[in-house]
Design an enzyme around this catalytic site. Structure first.
Site, PDB file in Angstrom:
ATOM      1  N   CYS A   1      37.365  33.423  35.200  1.00 16.41           N
ATOM      2  CA  CYS A   1      36.822  34.416  34.271  1.00 16.41           C
ATOM      3  C   CYS A   1      37.855  35.526  34.099  1.00 16.41           C
ATOM      4  O   CYS A   1      38.194  36.207  35.065  1.00 16.41           O
ATOM      5  CB  CYS A   1      35.514  34.980  34.831  1.00 16.41           C
ATOM      6  SG  CYS A   1      34.857  36.315  33.835  1.00 16.41           S
TER       7      CYS A   1
ATOM      8  N   THR B   1      45.962  46.342  29.103  1.00 11.61           N
ATOM      9  CA  THR B   1      47.294  45.854  28.736  1.00 11.61           C
ATOM     10  C   THR B   1      47.195  44.433  28.161  1.00 11.61           C
ATOM     11  O   THR B   1      46.130  43.804  28.235  1.00 11.61           O
ATOM     12  CB  THR B   1      48.209  45.802  29.986  1.00 11.61           C
ATOM     13  OG1 THR B   1      47.762  44.721  30.814  1.00 11.61           O
ATOM     14  CG2 THR B   1      48.171  47.118  30.763  1.00 11.61           C
TER      15      THR B   1
ATOM     16  N   HIS C   1      48.085  41.829  29.440  1.00  9.94           N
ATOM     17  CA  HIS C   1      48.018  40.856  30.523  1.00  9.94           C
ATOM     18  C   HIS C   1      46.968  39.769  30.239  1.00  9.94           C
ATOM     19  O   HIS C   1      47.195  38.583  30.483  1.00  9.94           O
ATOM     20  CB  HIS C   1      47.667  41.598  31.819  1.00  9.94           C
ATOM     21  CG  HIS C   1      48.124  40.915  33.050  1.00  9.94           C
ATOM     22  ND1 HIS C   1      49.406  41.006  33.522  1.00  9.94           N
ATOM     23  CD2 HIS C   1      47.466  40.123  33.923  1.00  9.94           C
ATOM     24  CE1 HIS C   1      49.512  40.298  34.629  1.00  9.94           C
ATOM     25  NE2 HIS C   1      48.353  39.757  34.890  1.00  9.94           N
TER      26      HIS C   1
ATOM     27  N   TYR D   1      37.388  22.590  30.971  1.00  9.63           N
ATOM     28  CA  TYR D   1      37.828  23.970  30.760  1.00  9.63           C
ATOM     29  C   TYR D   1      36.676  24.953  31.010  1.00  9.63           C
ATOM     30  O   TYR D   1      35.844  25.182  30.129  1.00  9.63           O
ATOM     31  CB  TYR D   1      38.331  24.076  29.329  1.00  9.63           C
ATOM     32  CG  TYR D   1      38.934  25.385  28.929  1.00  9.63           C
ATOM     33  CD1 TYR D   1      40.206  25.752  29.348  1.00  9.63           C
ATOM     34  CD2 TYR D   1      38.247  26.259  28.091  1.00  9.63           C
ATOM     35  CE1 TYR D   1      40.779  26.944  28.948  1.00  9.63           C
ATOM     36  CE2 TYR D   1      38.819  27.456  27.680  1.00  9.63           C
ATOM     37  CZ  TYR D   1      40.079  27.783  28.120  1.00  9.63           C
ATOM     38  OH  TYR D   1      40.651  28.967  27.719  1.00  9.63           O
TER      39      TYR D   1
HETATM   40  C1  DLZ Z   1      46.203  40.027  37.495  1.00  5.71           C
HETATM   41  C2  DLZ Z   1      44.885  39.588  36.938  1.00  5.71           C
HETATM   42  C3  DLZ Z   1      44.185  40.418  36.058  1.00  5.71           C
HETATM   43  C4  DLZ Z   1      44.679  41.747  35.613  1.00  5.71           C
HETATM   44  N1  DLZ Z   1      42.990  40.053  35.577  1.00  5.71           N
HETATM   45  C5  DLZ Z   1      42.451  38.858  35.928  1.00  5.71           C
HETATM   46  C6  DLZ Z   1      41.205  38.442  35.431  1.00  5.71           C
HETATM   47  O1  DLZ Z   1      40.500  39.137  34.695  1.00  5.71           O
HETATM   48  N2  DLZ Z   1      40.751  37.215  35.816  1.00  5.71           N
HETATM   49  C7  DLZ Z   1      41.471  36.386  36.651  1.00  5.71           C
HETATM   50  O2  DLZ Z   1      40.994  35.281  36.937  1.00  5.71           O
HETATM   51  N3  DLZ Z   1      42.660  36.774  37.148  1.00  5.71           N
HETATM   52  C8  DLZ Z   1      43.159  37.967  36.828  1.00  5.71           C
HETATM   53  N4  DLZ Z   1      44.366  38.367  37.319  1.00  5.71           N
HETATM   54  C9  DLZ Z   1      45.026  37.507  38.326  1.00  5.71           C
HETATM   55  C10 DLZ Z   1      45.883  36.370  37.734  1.00  5.71           C
HETATM   56  O3  DLZ Z   1      45.071  35.307  37.277  1.00  5.71           O
HETATM   57  C11 DLZ Z   1      46.810  35.821  38.836  1.00  5.71           C
HETATM   58  O4  DLZ Z   1      46.053  35.518  39.977  1.00  5.71           O
HETATM   59  C12 DLZ Z   1      47.899  36.806  39.229  1.00  5.71           C
HETATM   60  O5  DLZ Z   1      48.604  37.239  38.083  1.00  5.71           O
HETATM   61  C13 DLZ Z   1      48.897  36.185  40.236  1.00  5.71           C
HETATM   62  O6  DLZ Z   1      49.527  35.031  39.663  1.00  5.71           O
END
Ligand code: DLZ
Length: 161
Positions: free
Chosen positions: A89, A95, A97, A122
């Site tokens: 999720c 940002t 990201h 998925y």
């Molecule tokens: C870093 C990050 C952020 C900001 N948000 C989420 C998110 O909403 N959901 C999620 O599953 N993972 C998030 N992550 C972590 C990234 O998926 C990943 O684990 C890190 O960038 C390390 O590779």
């Protein structure tokens, strides 16, 4: 894509094959675990409801959605499963990201599917708000985990037909 009109837990149970003897891998991202664990639980219950044995469901956790790619690949290569469900999720932040994680994870899982060995389902929620996640993890729009489990069973049957 009008998911607001579609309840993720509604499906025609008579169109779901018997899952007895099928083996499933579920990879669960721990980011936003309030939502991902609810999806995983719904997936497990749905698989069992349709005849899968609990011992035939392999569950493994990864830190975040981006790691679902490695986690699902590992399942395909090592867990002797008939289908993999990748559950994560991602919730939009301040940002870009969000966009990179969603795009990268989606592409990685799609690439894994194109190998054509084991179907990968998925189960990545890509939400603008926590409320949207809430609604899709047992809330007003059902549970994405249920939808994924039904899809996984159908994809295993697809291979076996
Ligand atoms: C870093 C990050 C952020 C900001 N948000 C989420 C998110 O909403 N959901 C999620 O599953 N993972 C998030 N992550 C972590 C990234 O998926 C990943 O684990 C890190 O960038 C390390 O590779």
């Amino acid at each position: 894509m009008a998911s607001a009109l579609h309840n993720l837990s509604s499906y025609d149970a008579t169109a779901v094959p018997d899952a007895m003897g099928m083996r499933f891998g579920i990879v669960v991202a721990d980011w936003n675990d309030k939502y991902t664990y609810a999806m995983a639980e719904a997936a497990v219950q749905t698989l069992i409801h349709h005849g899968a044995d609990e011992s035939d469901i392999v569950i493994k956790h990864v830190p975040g959605s981006f790691e679902l790619i490695y986690g699902a690949t590992w399942m395909v290569d090592n867990a002797e499963v008939d289908a993999v469900i990748a559950i994560g999720c991602v919730i939009r932040g301040d940002t870009p990201h969000f966009d990179y994680i969603c795009q990268g994870t989606t592409q990685g899982l799609a690439d894994l599917n194109t190998r054509g060995e084991v179907p990968v389902v998925y189960g990545l929620l890509t939400c603008n708000t926590p409320q949207q996640a809430e609604e899709r993890c047992g809330g007003r729009l059902g549970n994405k985990g249920t939808e994924c489990a039904v899809t996984a069973i159908k994809m295993v049957a697809y291979k076996e037909d």
